[in-house]
Structures are given as C-alpha cells and as structure tokens.
Design a protein around this motif. Structure first.
Motif, PDB file in Angstrom:
ATOM      1  N   VAL A 129      43.192  37.803  30.175  1.00 25.68           N
ATOM      2  CA  VAL A 129      43.367  36.482  30.787  1.00 25.68           C
ATOM      3  C   VAL A 129      44.843  36.194  31.001  1.00 25.68           C
ATOM      4  O   VAL A 129      45.261  35.767  32.087  1.00 25.68           O
ATOM      5  CB  VAL A 129      42.728  35.387  29.894  1.00 25.68           C
ATOM      6  CG1 VAL A 129      43.105  34.000  30.409  1.00 25.68           C
ATOM      7  CG2 VAL A 129      41.216  35.539  29.860  1.00 25.68           C
ATOM      8  N   ARG A 130      45.639  36.439  30.006  1.00 24.97           N
ATOM      9  CA  ARG A 130      47.068  36.147  30.115  1.00 24.97           C
ATOM     10  C   ARG A 130      47.739  37.010  31.183  1.00 24.97           C
ATOM     11  O   ARG A 130      48.602  36.546  31.931  1.00 24.97           O
ATOM     12  CB  ARG A 130      47.763  36.348  28.769  1.00 24.97           C
ATOM     13  CG  ARG A 130      49.158  35.716  28.710  1.00 24.97           C
ATOM     14  CD  ARG A 130      49.797  35.872  27.344  1.00 24.97           C
ATOM     15  NE  ARG A 130      50.930  34.988  27.200  1.00 24.97           N
ATOM     16  CZ  ARG A 130      52.137  35.175  27.726  1.00 24.97           C
ATOM     17  NH1 ARG A 130      52.360  36.276  28.455  1.00 24.97           N
ATOM     18  NH2 ARG A 130      53.107  34.308  27.539  1.00 24.97           N
ATOM     19  N   GLU A 131      47.333  38.256  31.248  1.00 25.41           N
ATOM     20  CA  GLU A 131      47.892  39.165  32.253  1.00 25.41           C
ATOM     21  C   GLU A 131      47.651  38.625  33.666  1.00 25.41           C
ATOM     22  O   GLU A 131      48.547  38.661  34.520  1.00 25.41           O
ATOM     23  CB  GLU A 131      47.229  40.541  32.084  1.00 25.41           C
ATOM     24  CG  GLU A 131      47.667  41.602  33.067  1.00 25.41           C
ATOM     25  CD  GLU A 131      46.930  42.909  32.827  1.00 25.41           C
ATOM     26  OE1 GLU A 131      46.151  43.326  33.704  1.00 25.41           O
ATOM     27  OE2 GLU A 131      47.106  43.495  31.747  1.00 25.41           O
ATOM     28  N   GLU A 132      46.441  38.106  33.916  1.00 21.78           N
ATOM     29  CA  GLU A 132      46.123  37.580  35.242  1.00 21.78           C
ATOM     30  C   GLU A 132      46.863  36.270  35.499  1.00 21.78           C
ATOM     31  O   GLU A 132      47.339  36.029  36.621  1.00 21.78           O
ATOM     32  CB  GLU A 132      44.612  37.375  35.373  1.00 21.78           C
ATOM     33  CG  GLU A 132      44.156  36.863  36.727  1.00 21.78           C
ATOM     34  CD  GLU A 132      44.413  37.842  37.860  1.00 21.78           C
ATOM     35  OE1 GLU A 132      44.186  37.454  39.033  1.00 21.78           O
ATOM     36  OE2 GLU A 132      44.839  38.998  37.604  1.00 21.78           O
ATOM     37  N   VAL A 133      46.984  35.419  34.500  1.00 23.86           N
ATOM     38  CA  VAL A 133      47.704  34.154  34.661  1.00 23.86           C
ATOM     39  C   VAL A 133      49.186  34.426  34.950  1.00 23.86           C
ATOM     40  O   VAL A 133      49.799  33.778  35.807  1.00 23.86           O
ATOM     41  CB  VAL A 133      47.544  33.270  33.408  1.00 23.86           C
ATOM     42  CG1 VAL A 133      48.493  32.070  33.450  1.00 23.86           C
ATOM     43  CG2 VAL A 133      46.101  32.781  33.282  1.00 23.86           C
ATOM     44  N   VAL A 134      49.748  35.393  34.263  1.00 26.45           N
ATOM     45  CA  VAL A 134      51.158  35.752  34.506  1.00 26.45           C
ATOM     46  C   VAL A 134      51.322  36.301  35.916  1.00 26.45           C
ATOM     47  O   VAL A 134      52.302  36.007  36.611  1.00 26.45           O
ATOM     48  CB  VAL A 134      51.637  36.776  33.452  1.00 26.45           C
ATOM     49  CG1 VAL A 134      52.993  37.366  33.853  1.00 26.45           C
ATOM     50  CG2 VAL A 134      51.722  36.121  32.079  1.00 26.45           C
ATOM     51  N   LEU A 160      47.718  27.615  41.910  1.00 27.87           N
ATOM     52  CA  LEU A 160      48.171  29.005  41.840  1.00 27.87           C
ATOM     53  C   LEU A 160      47.193  29.875  41.057  1.00 27.87           C
ATOM     54  O   LEU A 160      46.923  31.024  41.426  1.00 27.87           O
ATOM     55  CB  LEU A 160      49.555  29.073  41.189  1.00 27.87           C
ATOM     56  CG  LEU A 160      50.733  28.514  41.983  1.00 27.87           C
ATOM     57  CD1 LEU A 160      52.001  28.538  41.132  1.00 27.87           C
ATOM     58  CD2 LEU A 160      50.959  29.329  43.266  1.00 27.87           C
ATOM     59  N   ILE A 161      46.651  29.322  39.971  1.00 28.25           N
ATOM     60  CA  ILE A 161      45.751  30.096  39.110  1.00 28.25           C
ATOM     61  C   ILE A 161      44.335  30.131  39.686  1.00 28.25           C
ATOM     62  O   ILE A 161      43.680  31.168  39.690  1.00 28.25           O
ATOM     63  CB  ILE A 161      45.747  29.511  37.684  1.00 28.25           C
ATOM     64  CG1 ILE A 161      47.151  29.616  37.061  1.00 28.25           C
ATOM     65  CG2 ILE A 161      44.717  30.222  36.804  1.00 28.25           C
ATOM     66  CD1 ILE A 161      47.293  28.922  35.720  1.00 28.25           C
ATOM     67  N   GLY A 162      43.861  28.993  40.168  1.00 29.92           N
ATOM     68  CA  GLY A 162      42.508  28.921  40.714  1.00 29.92           C
ATOM     69  C   GLY A 162      41.478  28.512  39.667  1.00 29.92           C
ATOM     70  O   GLY A 162      41.803  28.234  38.515  1.00 29.92           O
TER      71      GLY A 162
END
Length: 466
Positions: free
Chosen positions: A353-358, A389-391
């Motif tokens: 999750v964090r990887e995609e948010v970054v 930006l995140i969706g």
C-alpha cells in the motif's frame, strides 16, 4: 511506548500483587482486555460522540483486544471457551437509536432498575463490559453524576468470592480475577495505551423499556479508572454483552466524520436486533479454523473475515490472499473492529500500500513524520488534492463483496494541518493481524449476524440511516 515484553511482565507483576489483595489501580476489557490491550476509546442506544481525554486520543487508533495477546493469553482464552456452557434460549431484542461519531462510538445505555444512562464505548473487539461506578469520597464531595450509583438500583448485586468466576486458580488472562478483602470478586484490566480500570464483578440488568430488559448480566463495576467511560464488549467471547443475552444480530452505520455542520457531529444509526435495511446487505461468512491454528497468534473471539485484496485507483495491489489469512500460528488474521479507529495491515500488505501511495503522491509526503507512532503516510496541504492523486481505495472480500473508501475521505485530519492515510502497520501494535477499524467503516452498514455466523455490509448515507 514500552516494549511488549516490558508491558507483559509489568502485567504479571500487577496480577501477582492483586492476588495478594493489594488494591492496584488497573483495569478493563477491549477493546477486552484484562489482557494488555491497545484500545481505542473503541453499539443503538443514544450513542454520543465525545473526544477522549488528551492522553487517550493520542492512541485512539490503537487496536483493542487483538492488539497484544501473548501465547499464554490466547491459549487461556481458547481453553476457557471450551468450558463455556451453552447460552440460554434466545430472546428477541429490538432496539434502535441514533448516535454521533468522532473517533469512537460512545453509547448511552440504560442500566439498572430504574435505569441510569451510562456512557460506554461500543467495541466489537472486547469481551467483558464494564461501567463507571461511583465512589463516595465524602458527603461534601459527591460522585460525578455520570457514574452509576448501585444504591439506586434494585437489580444490582455483587459477585462473592464463592462464585465460579472467582475460583482461586492461575489467572485467566481473558478475565483476571481475585478475592478482595471484603470477600468480593475483584477484577483488574490494564491497557497498554495507559488506560487503567479496576473494580468488582457484579450482576446488573440493561433496561431498554418498561417491557424489554435483559436478565442480570456479569459486568465490571469500575471504582478506579483513568477514563470516564465504560466499555460495551460485543465480541464472541462468553462474557460479552452479545453472548450473555444470546443476541441474534446487531448493526451500526458510522457517518462521515468530516461532514460537520456548525460544529455538530454527524449522526449515524444503530440497531440491536433486526435491521429493516438488511435485505440490501451483502454478506460474507465469518471464518473458522482448526484448533491447531488458534495458537499462539490467533484471536478466536474476534470477527474474522476473508479479505482477499486491496485496490488503489484502478490498480489491484500485488498482495497474495494468503497474507490476509491466518497461517499455522494464527498470524495474518483479518478482523472487523469497531473499537479501533484506523486500519492496520501486516507488514507485507502495508508495504505494498505504501509503495503505491508513494508512487502516486510521493513528492507531497511529509518526510520523517509519524503520527501516533503508527501512521507514516501523512501530508501537508490540501487533502482533497492529495486524495485525487491517490484515488479511491477498495477493500475486497470473498464473494465479490467490497468496501469502497472514496478519495474524498481517504485522508484523516490529525491536526495542525496534517492529513494521514488512515492505515498503519500492525507491527506498531505488537501484533501480526489485519484490523479494519471504524474509519474505514464510514457510510457503510455493518451487521453482525451472530445466528448465521456472517457479517453484512450495505452502502448508505449514515447521516440518514434511521
């Protein structure tokens, strides 16, 4: 925060002295917890929302029951469940009310004969329910009017040491009891977030109306506590409110917290018994596992569900379904918990999750910032812009059931202009479980159908749920 081992040995130290009738200032359950618990001051009677004390609010997102069980604690819980007698014949309870919501669900329950309204945190991660009982210090200093006065209730009774719940034995970590100097059954709960509560076990009724009340239930009557609200334990343990009255189902609808008008908190709905909207709910079965998988990290009293994936925007994250299921030792369990504010994921899922948010919003990430020791996907600036930006985020369950977290409410305001994604590492709680908190239950009916061992979800405008 002290290490888990330090807290555990501190608890053993306290229990040792408690068994020698030394009156220590401990207590509680959630979010269950005679065990060490990380509770979020985390079902409808008038549910009111009140921010907890400043101390408690700092850890409000921390999990309840599952947050800090040791191997021995989990083993004791499972062994004790085997010895539980069958519940009494089912009684039909039907009650509904509205509530307000901030970071916890706080219900005002009518307790005693005649009833006195008591504030309790509705917690699906706790077992024993307890209330704040008054303690008259002097005639010139009356107890707070919000506490329960046993002398005014004709249905109140104390549990003596001779009661089976208080038999001398190795402490039952799901409910540590001892015999006090007055030969009454004494309990102590200590939460790892610093919450303390202790008192006597009692029997008392919940009086919903002149024609509808429960039989006397076992409750904790806290005389010493660091919080001014009790706990309504609603998990599947033998001493939970739901189990003691053999409740068939209950449901709640958490409103969007950010939608405040004129500083008034939004209103949601709660049902004890049948929910007229349930025909539109999508259901998933509660998961069960072989006894061998219940130790040492599995919480058998929690509402365990089959999470199968997470989407952010159109992208499904590359997380194996096995990450959301308990392994042979119980790690990886996914539970629904109304008493935990945020959602917590095991390390492998959290990292994805964090990887995609970054990837989507990395340049706006607040570098080096961690809120409450657990949330590190935090941002300065306009939360709506960051949300775009995140969706949207979607939690995917079995049978195609989903919980949608819209991009407009994916961020939570934690103060001082900072907004964080409401997801943390469960490792920060000292557990290896996935916990879906109330922040990700907003604008969703959540029904616990105990008779059929399933959980239902239904989209709703929770501000108009009743």
């Amino acid at each position: 925060m002290a290490s888990f081992s330090t807290l555990f040995f501190f608890l053993l130290f306290l229990i040792f002295f408690n068994f020698n009738n030394i009156n220590l200032s401990l207590a509680h359950s959630k979010h269950s917890k005679t065990t060490i618990v990380y509770h979020s001051f985390s079902h409808s009677f008038p549910l009111i929302s009140a921010r907890l004390s400043q101390h408690a609010s700092k850890t409000s997102f921390i999990s309840s029951l599952a947050s800090s069980r040791t191997k021995k604690q989990r083993q004791e819980n499972a062994n004790n469940e085997k010895a539980v007698k069958p519940p009494p014949p089912s009684s039909s309870y039907n009650y509904k009310s509205s509530f307000n919501y901030s970071m916890a669900l706080i219900v005002a329950l009518p307790i005693g004969t005649p009833p006195q309204n008591q504030q309790m945190v509705l917690d699906t991660g706790s077992q024993l329910s307890w209330i704040q009982c008054n303690k008259r210090m002097s005639p010139r200093k009356p107890p707070p009017p919000t506490t329960f006065d046993p002398s005014l209730s004709s249905s109140f009774s104390l549990l003596p040491c001779t009661n089976p719940m208080c038999k001398p034995r190795i402490p039952d970590f799901s409910l540590p009891t001892s015999c006090d100097q007055n030969r009454l059954c004494h309990y102590s709960y200590f939460y790892a977030d610093g919450t303390l509560a202790e008192g006597n076990l009692v029997r008392e009724k919940f009086t919903f109306s002149s024609s509808q009340s429960t039989p006397p239930l076992i409750l904790g009557c806290a005389m010493n506590s660091t919080e001014n609200k009790g706990i309504l334990g609603m998990n599947m343990g033998r001493l939970s409110f739901a189990s003691q009255i053999n409740l068939q189902k209950f449901s709640y609808c958490v409103p969007i917290r950010q939608a405040q008008v004129n500083n008034k908190l939004p209103t949601g709905g709660f049902y004890l018994g049948h929910n007229p909207s349930s025909d539109s709910f999508q259901y998933i079965n509660l998961l069960t596992f072989p006894e061998s998988q219940r130790m040492p990290n599995f919480d058998p009293l929690a509402y365990t569900v089959g999470l199968v994936g997470i989407r952010i925007g159109p992208k499904k994250l590359n997380i194996s379904e096995s990450i959301f299921r308990p392994d042979a030792g119980g790690s990886g369990q996914t539970m629904i918990d109304s008493g935990t504010q945020y959602t917590f994921l095991v390390e492998e899922a959290y990292n994805k999750v964090r990887e995609e948010v970054v990837r989507l919003a990395g340049p706006k990430l607040k570098k080096g910032y961690v809120y409450g020791g657990s949330l590190d996907m935090c941002f300065d600036g306009n939360p709506m812009e960051i949300g775009r930006l995140i969706g949207d985020m979607v939690l995917e369950f079995e049978k195609g059931v989903e919980i949608l977290i819209n991009k407009e409410r994916i961020m939570d305001d934690v103060g001082n202009g900072v907004h964080c994604l409401g997801i943390g590492r469960s490792q920060s709680l000292g557990v290896a479980s996935n916990i879906i908190g109330n922040f990700h239950q907003q604008n969703v009916w959540v029904e616990f159908d105990l008779a059929n061992r399933r959980v239902g979800f239904g989209k709703a405008d929770c501000s108009k749920s009743l």
